[in-house]
Design an enzyme around this catalytic site. Sequence first.
Site, PDB file in Angstrom:
ATOM      1  CB  SER A 218      -4.594   8.655  -7.035  1.00  0.00           C
ATOM      2  OG  SER A 218      -5.375   9.830  -6.901  1.00  0.00           O
TER       3      SER A 218
ATOM      4  CE1 TYR B  11      -5.847   7.244  -2.049  1.00  0.00           C
ATOM      5  CE2 TYR B  11      -5.737   9.271  -3.302  1.00  0.00           C
ATOM      6  CZ  TYR B  11      -6.085   7.939  -3.217  1.00  0.00           C
ATOM      7  OH  TYR B  11      -6.662   7.307  -4.296  1.00  0.00           O
TER       8      TYR B  11
HETATM    9  N1  NAD Z   1     -12.494   6.409  -6.219  1.00  0.00           N
HETATM   10  C1  NAD Z   1     -11.656   7.373  -6.536  1.00  0.00           C
HETATM   11  O1  NAD Z   1     -12.047   8.541  -6.611  1.00  0.00           O
HETATM   12  C2  NAD Z   1     -10.205   7.056  -6.866  1.00  0.00           C
HETATM   13  C3  NAD Z   1      -9.459   8.002  -7.590  1.00  0.00           C
HETATM   14  C4  NAD Z   1      -8.139   7.704  -7.915  1.00  0.00           C
HETATM   15  C5  NAD Z   1      -7.567   6.528  -7.515  1.00  0.00           C
HETATM   16  N2  NAD Z   1      -8.299   5.616  -6.801  1.00  0.00           N
HETATM   17  C6  NAD Z   1      -7.650   4.365  -6.419  1.00  0.00           C
HETATM   18  O2  NAD Z   1      -8.293   3.292  -7.085  1.00  0.00           O
HETATM   19  C7  NAD Z   1      -8.205   2.105  -6.315  1.00  0.00           C
HETATM   20  C8  NAD Z   1      -9.579   1.470  -6.183  1.00  0.00           C
HETATM   21  O3  NAD Z   1     -10.430   2.350  -5.481  1.00  0.00           O
HETATM   22  P1  NAD Z   1     -12.034   2.301  -5.535  1.00  0.00           P
HETATM   23  O4  NAD Z   1     -12.470   3.668  -5.885  1.00  0.00           O
HETATM   24  O5  NAD Z   1     -12.500   1.162  -6.341  1.00  0.00           O
HETATM   25  O6  NAD Z   1     -12.315   2.077  -3.961  1.00  0.00           O
HETATM   26  P2  NAD Z   1     -13.309   1.091  -3.185  1.00  0.00           P
HETATM   27  O7  NAD Z   1     -13.193   1.457  -1.752  1.00  0.00           O
HETATM   28  O8  NAD Z   1     -14.660   1.110  -3.810  1.00  0.00           O
HETATM   29  O9  NAD Z   1     -12.691  -0.357  -3.437  1.00  0.00           O
HETATM   30  C9  NAD Z   1     -11.441  -0.713  -2.892  1.00  0.00           C
HETATM   31  C10 NAD Z   1     -11.426  -2.198  -2.594  1.00  0.00           C
HETATM   32  O10 NAD Z   1     -10.118  -2.494  -2.072  1.00  0.00           O
HETATM   33  C11 NAD Z   1     -10.267  -3.384  -0.985  1.00  0.00           C
HETATM   34  N3  NAD Z   1      -9.139  -3.270  -0.046  1.00  0.00           N
HETATM   35  C12 NAD Z   1      -8.823  -2.190   0.707  1.00  0.00           C
HETATM   36  N4  NAD Z   1      -7.813  -2.492   1.530  1.00  0.00           N
HETATM   37  C13 NAD Z   1      -7.472  -3.783   1.275  1.00  0.00           C
HETATM   38  C14 NAD Z   1      -6.497  -4.661   1.812  1.00  0.00           C
HETATM   39  N5  NAD Z   1      -5.690  -4.276   2.805  1.00  0.00           N
HETATM   40  N6  NAD Z   1      -6.405  -5.917   1.301  1.00  0.00           N
HETATM   41  C15 NAD Z   1      -7.228  -6.311   0.293  1.00  0.00           C
HETATM   42  N7  NAD Z   1      -8.203  -5.532  -0.227  1.00  0.00           N
HETATM   43  C16 NAD Z   1      -8.314  -4.287   0.264  1.00  0.00           C
HETATM   44  C17 NAD Z   1     -11.577  -2.969  -0.320  1.00  0.00           C
HETATM   45  O11 NAD Z   1     -12.098  -4.020   0.491  1.00  0.00           O
HETATM   46  C18 NAD Z   1     -12.446  -2.610  -1.511  1.00  0.00           C
HETATM   47  O12 NAD Z   1     -13.220  -3.706  -1.932  1.00  0.00           O
HETATM   48  C19 NAD Z   1      -7.551   2.516  -4.998  1.00  0.00           C
HETATM   49  O13 NAD Z   1      -6.169   2.213  -5.029  1.00  0.00           O
HETATM   50  C20 NAD Z   1      -7.768   4.016  -4.954  1.00  0.00           C
HETATM   51  O14 NAD Z   1      -6.807   4.661  -4.159  1.00  0.00           O
HETATM   52  C21 NAD Z   1      -9.605   5.855  -6.472  1.00  0.00           C
END
Ligand code: NAD
Length: 271
Positions: free
Chosen positions: A155, A168
């Site tokens: 991130s 985080y």
């Molecule tokens: N959305 C943002 O603003 C953002 C910004 C920077 C980084 N990220 C990172 O990007 C990645 C994806 O995030 P997103 O925005 O798509 O979030 P999201 O919550 O929409 O999707 C995350 C998915 O991961 C799955 N997940 C969570 N814990 C799990 C586990 N223990 N085992 C298996 N699956 C699991 C969830 O069920 C979900 O379907 C994450 O690592 C997040 O930290 C997100």
Amino acid sequence: MSGLMRGKVVLVTGAARGQGREHVVRMAGEGADVIAVDLCATLPGVAYASSEPTDLDTTVTLAQQSGQRVLPVLADVRDLAVLRDAIDGAVEELGRLDAVVANAGICIPRAWDEVTEEIFRDTMDVNVTGTWNTVMATAPHLVTAGGGSIVLMSSSAGLKVQPFMIPYTTSKFAVRGMAKAFAAELARFGIRVNSVHPTGVDTAMGSRAMLTQVAKASMADPRLRGMLVNMQPVEGISVEDVANAVLFLVSDASRHVTAHAMAVDAGVSEF
Ligand SMILES: NC(=O)c1ccc[n+]([C@@H]2O[C@H](COP(=O)([O-])OP(=O)(O)OC[C@H]3O[C@@H](n4cnc5c(N)ncnc54)[C@H](O)[C@@H]3O)[C@@H](O)[C@H]2O)c1
């Protein structure tokens, strides 16, 4: 479609929705078969809704429209034994594994003195241990394949401090370090490992419920809100923006890019 991933097999975690879904659909669109892993059950402590098995079904249906094989795997990245078993079976079915996108993660914002032991532990379990488990369960298959590419989803919070997110931020700095450390030891097997660092992305994690929680936590020290502002005049980025970077890193177009932390962050980490 340019067929950048034709003949390859890619594994994506957190595949039920959001960025993970986009990676699965994009990889299939580029000619890869895909193993789509998600927990699809209640996520610990988060303010936003958890994904459900029907979400993973939707990912699979969308990706299969490209005519590729897409295998759903219901597994928790926190459980290495279960993950390893499920991945071994899926790789056997698809015949090989060439690339991995360790994308599953959670985020629970709080002011520093509102963070509980449970929140800290849950965040580290999913974001750090879960990412390590994913590499440990997949890297042996890449060794067998004679090489490959691994992308660990960090991130902008893994490049620059994000206030009101100590667990985080800690976890995403750890993921960045983990990518570099794996890159060193896996280089001799022809395996590249990089991390990707998005700013806020329009997904469930980046939803209104989450922004409200950040706004609430930031009342503790409103002065720090400016640390979250993007250099480019955009509120956030799209899942496609992140998928573009990930596709580059898993494809041969980046064959000499490794141990690199790629920001897709609208400049927030330099602002
Ligand atoms: N959305 C943002 O603003 C953002 C910004 C920077 C980084 N990220 C990172 O990007 C990645 C994806 O995030 P997103 O925005 O798509 O979030 P999201 O919550 O929409 O999707 C995350 C998915 O991961 C799955 N997940 C969570 N814990 C799990 C586990 N223990 N085992 C298996 N699956 C699991 C969830 O069920 C979900 O379907 C994450 O690592 C997040 O930290 C997100």
